[in-house]
Design a protein around this motif. Structure first.
Motif, short mmCIF file in Angstrom:
data_model
loop_
_atom_site.label_atom_id
_atom_site.label_comp_id
_atom_site.label_asym_id
_atom_site.label_seq_id
_atom_site.Cartn_x
_atom_site.Cartn_y
_atom_site.Cartn_z
N ALA A 167 -18.07 -41.65 -59.92
CA ALA A 167 -19.21 -42.12 -59.12
C ALA A 167 -20.15 -42.97 -59.97
CB ALA A 167 -19.96 -40.92 -58.53
N VAL A 168 -20.36 -42.57 -61.22
CA VAL A 168 -21.26 -43.34 -62.09
C VAL A 168 -20.67 -44.72 -62.38
CG1 VAL A 168 -22.32 -43.45 -64.37
CG2 VAL A 168 -22.35 -41.30 -63.10
N ALA A 169 -19.37 -44.79 -62.60
CA ALA A 169 -18.73 -46.07 -62.87
C ALA A 169 -18.83 -46.98 -61.64
CB ALA A 169 -17.26 -45.86 -63.26
N ALA B 51 -20.86 -50.49 -61.56
CA ALA B 51 -20.13 -51.72 -61.22
C ALA B 51 -20.79 -52.44 -60.05
CB ALA B 51 -18.67 -51.40 -60.91
N MET B 52 -21.26 -51.68 -59.08
CA MET B 52 -21.95 -52.29 -57.93
C MET B 52 -23.27 -52.96 -58.36
SD MET B 52 -20.96 -52.54 -54.80
CE MET B 52 -19.86 -51.87 -53.56
N ILE B 53 -23.98 -52.31 -59.27
CA ILE B 53 -25.24 -52.90 -59.73
C ILE B 53 -24.97 -54.20 -60.51
CG2 ILE B 53 -27.15 -52.58 -61.37
CD1 ILE B 53 -27.33 -49.71 -60.44
N GLU B 54 -23.86 -54.19 -61.23
CA GLU B 54 -23.51 -55.40 -61.98
C GLU B 54 -23.18 -56.55 -61.02
OE1 GLU B 54 -20.28 -56.66 -65.34
OE2 GLU B 54 -20.76 -54.53 -65.12
N ARG B 55 -22.49 -56.23 -59.93
CA ARG B 55 -22.09 -57.25 -58.94
C ARG B 55 -23.28 -57.69 -58.08
NH1 ARG B 55 -21.57 -60.37 -55.65
NH2 ARG B 55 -19.85 -60.90 -54.24
N TYR B 56 -24.17 -56.72 -57.78
CA TYR B 56 -25.33 -56.98 -56.90
C TYR B 56 -26.63 -56.60 -57.60
CZ TYR B 56 -21.83 -57.35 -53.17
OH TYR B 56 -20.77 -57.72 -52.40
N PRO B 57 -26.99 -57.33 -58.66
CA PRO B 57 -28.16 -56.92 -59.46
C PRO B 57 -29.48 -56.98 -58.69
CG PRO B 57 -27.36 -59.09 -60.15
CD PRO B 57 -26.34 -58.54 -59.20
N ASP B 58 -29.55 -57.83 -57.65
CA ASP B 58 -30.81 -57.99 -56.93
C ASP B 58 -30.91 -57.15 -55.66
OD1 ASP B 58 -31.67 -59.82 -58.84
OD2 ASP B 58 -30.67 -61.48 -57.80
N HIS B 59 -29.84 -56.45 -55.31
CA HIS B 59 -29.88 -55.64 -54.10
C HIS B 59 -30.88 -54.50 -54.25
CE1 HIS B 59 -26.88 -57.71 -51.95
NE2 HIS B 59 -26.31 -56.70 -51.34
N LEU B 60 -31.64 -54.25 -53.19
CA LEU B 60 -32.58 -53.13 -53.15
C LEU B 60 -31.83 -51.84 -52.81
CD1 LEU B 60 -35.36 -54.97 -51.10
CD2 LEU B 60 -35.21 -54.70 -53.60
N ALA B 61 -32.56 -50.72 -52.99
CA ALA B 61 -32.06 -49.41 -52.51
C ALA B 61 -30.88 -48.85 -53.32
CB ALA B 61 -31.72 -49.47 -51.03
N ARG B 62 -31.06 -48.77 -54.64
CA ARG B 62 -30.01 -48.18 -55.46
C ARG B 62 -29.83 -46.70 -55.19
NH1 ARG B 62 -31.39 -51.57 -61.02
NH2 ARG B 62 -30.42 -53.50 -60.31
N THR B 63 -30.84 -46.06 -54.61
CA THR B 63 -30.69 -44.67 -54.22
C THR B 63 -29.63 -44.52 -53.12
OG1 THR B 63 -32.98 -44.21 -54.79
CG2 THR B 63 -31.95 -42.69 -53.24
N VAL B 64 -29.58 -45.51 -52.25
CA VAL B 64 -28.56 -45.52 -51.19
C VAL B 64 -27.17 -45.71 -51.82
CG1 VAL B 64 -27.73 -46.78 -49.17
CG2 VAL B 64 -30.18 -46.32 -49.44
N LEU B 65 -27.10 -46.59 -52.80
CA LEU B 65 -25.84 -46.80 -53.52
C LEU B 65 -25.37 -45.50 -54.18
CD1 LEU B 65 -23.58 -48.43 -54.92
CD2 LEU B 65 -25.29 -49.13 -56.62
N LEU C 133 -32.11 -41.62 -60.94
CA LEU C 133 -30.76 -42.14 -60.76
C LEU C 133 -30.05 -42.15 -62.12
CD1 LEU C 133 -31.68 -45.10 -58.39
CD2 LEU C 133 -30.42 -43.03 -57.78
N PRO C 134 -28.71 -42.34 -62.12
CA PRO C 134 -27.97 -42.34 -63.39
C PRO C 134 -28.47 -43.37 -64.40
CG PRO C 134 -26.45 -42.27 -61.56
CD PRO C 134 -27.81 -42.48 -60.97
N ASN C 135 -29.07 -44.45 -63.93
CA ASN C 135 -29.58 -45.47 -64.86
C ASN C 135 -31.03 -45.22 -65.26
OD1 ASN C 135 -30.76 -46.03 -62.44
ND2 ASN C 135 -30.32 -48.23 -62.45
N GLY C 136 -31.58 -44.07 -64.84
CA GLY C 136 -32.90 -43.68 -65.32
C GLY C 136 -34.06 -44.09 -64.43
N GLU C 137 -33.80 -44.88 -63.40
CA GLU C 137 -34.92 -45.25 -62.54
C GLU C 137 -35.14 -44.17 -61.48
OE1 GLU C 137 -33.67 -48.54 -59.42
OE2 GLU C 137 -32.88 -49.03 -61.38
N PRO C 138 -36.39 -44.03 -60.99
CA PRO C 138 -36.67 -42.97 -60.01
C PRO C 138 -36.00 -43.25 -58.67
CG PRO C 138 -38.63 -44.32 -60.38
CD PRO C 138 -37.59 -44.79 -61.35
N LYS C 139 -35.58 -42.16 -58.02
CA LYS C 139 -35.01 -42.32 -56.69
C LYS C 139 -36.07 -42.81 -55.72
CE LYS C 139 -31.12 -39.16 -56.53
NZ LYS C 139 -30.45 -38.12 -55.73
N GLY C 140 -35.64 -43.59 -54.75
CA GLY C 140 -36.56 -44.09 -53.72
C GLY C 140 -35.84 -44.09 -52.39
#
Ligand SMILES: [Zn+2]
Length: 299
Positions: free
Chosen positions: A252-254, A258-272, A24-31
């Motif tokens: 898209a990256v912004a 921004a979504m990760i900042e608002r929802y830091p604990d949400h799972l499934a960043r690959t979906v985001l 993903l753009p933040n460097g974590e693996p897609k899931g």
């Protein structure tokens, strides 16, 4: 044999892990996203919903179900997205259950099977069992479990077309599929096919009008409770915030950040990220085929 009341329990399958996953753009693996299956049961019989999609998930879910020692009469599929049902055939065979869905969902299931080589089998090579569409409809969108009514409610487009929820009035429960989410990023990609997020808002209103106390969401953090008011409110807020960000975030990256900042604990960043790719891909490439942009957003 009629049970005085029904009960339900939830099994959440974690997304499959891939050693060679792209980043993903933040460097974590897609899931992927966790998928929740609900077992609604009486004294002897039970109904299972949305039995996930990989062979391994089918095994884990099947073993959990088997330990409940009930006769599984039906497996209900809330909507056509493959991650909710590609393993249905495996479970149907193991438990001798019939698979049911609405005519609209069955059409979407066929479309998801057609997309396997383009999407699912690319992202999850070798992990998904054969997925014949064996689902059938039930008359009047109703069926029963030990005398208690289970009502299929068609809510139209939410995160895809022809979505439904399963309402069990006697226990004030809604199994919401992807109409309501709980602690995981919503998949917004297909909103580009229906002019935005308002159809989804209407679908949420339909669920709210059922006045459930409990909602089992198709994608949830298993540490969360299933409070209906909270999950409905949070799903509405997420859609509103996404619309706000679409006005203010240029890329898209912004949007993703921004979504990760608002929802830091949400799972499934690959979906985001898939959502962001679709939303901004269509905006930036108005002449390209929309469905190809949506698919590419996952890969
Ligand atoms: Zn889903």
């Amino acid at each position: 044999m009629s049970a005085a009341t029904l009960s339900y329990e939830v099994f959440v399958n974690d997304p499959p892990q891939k050693a060679d996953a792209p980043l993903l753009p933040n460097g974590e693996p897609k899931g992927g996203s966790p998928v929740a299956s609900t077992l609604i049961y009486g004294a002897e019989d039970a109904v299972l919903t949305d039995p996930a999609f990989t062979t391994e998930q089918a095994q884990a879910l099947g073993d959990w179900v088997a330990a409940k020692d009930r006769n599984i009469t039906e497996i209900y599929i809330t909507h056509g997205h493959g991650d909710h049902w590609f393993a249905a055939g495996v479970l149907a065979e193991r438990f001798g259950a019939r698979v049911i869905a609405t005519a609209g969902s069955i059409e979407q299931m066929h479309a998801n099977v057609a997309a396997r080589p383009l999407l699912w089998d690319k992202a999850y090579a070798g992990l998904i069992p054969p997925s014949p569409v064996t689902a059938e409809t039930v008359p009047g969108n109703r069926f029963t479990l030990e005398g208690h009514e289970l009502v299929i409610v068609e809510v139209g487009h939410s995160d895809t077309d022809d979505t439904t929820v399963l309402h069990i009035p006697d226990i004030e429960l809604v199994v919401s599929g992807d109409v309501i989410y709980n602690g995981a990023h919503l998949y917004l990609g297909e909103s580009v096919l229906v002019g935005g997020l308002d159809p989804w808002r209407s679908a949420i209103d339909t669920v709210a009008a059922l006045e459930p106390r409990h909602i089992v969401c198709g994608h949830q953090n298993k540490r969360n409770d299933d409070d209906a008011d909270r999950t409905i409110a949070e799903t509405r807020q997420y859609l509103d915030y996404a619309d706000e960000l679409l006005q203010t975030e240029p890329t898209a990256v912004a949007f993703f950040n921004a979504m990760i900042e608002r929802y830091p604990d949400h799972l499934a960043r690959t979906v985001l990220w898939a959502s962001a790719n679709a939303l901004y891909g269509v905006r930036n490439h108005p002449d390209e085929e929309v469905r190809e942009i949506i698919l590419a957003g996952w890969l």
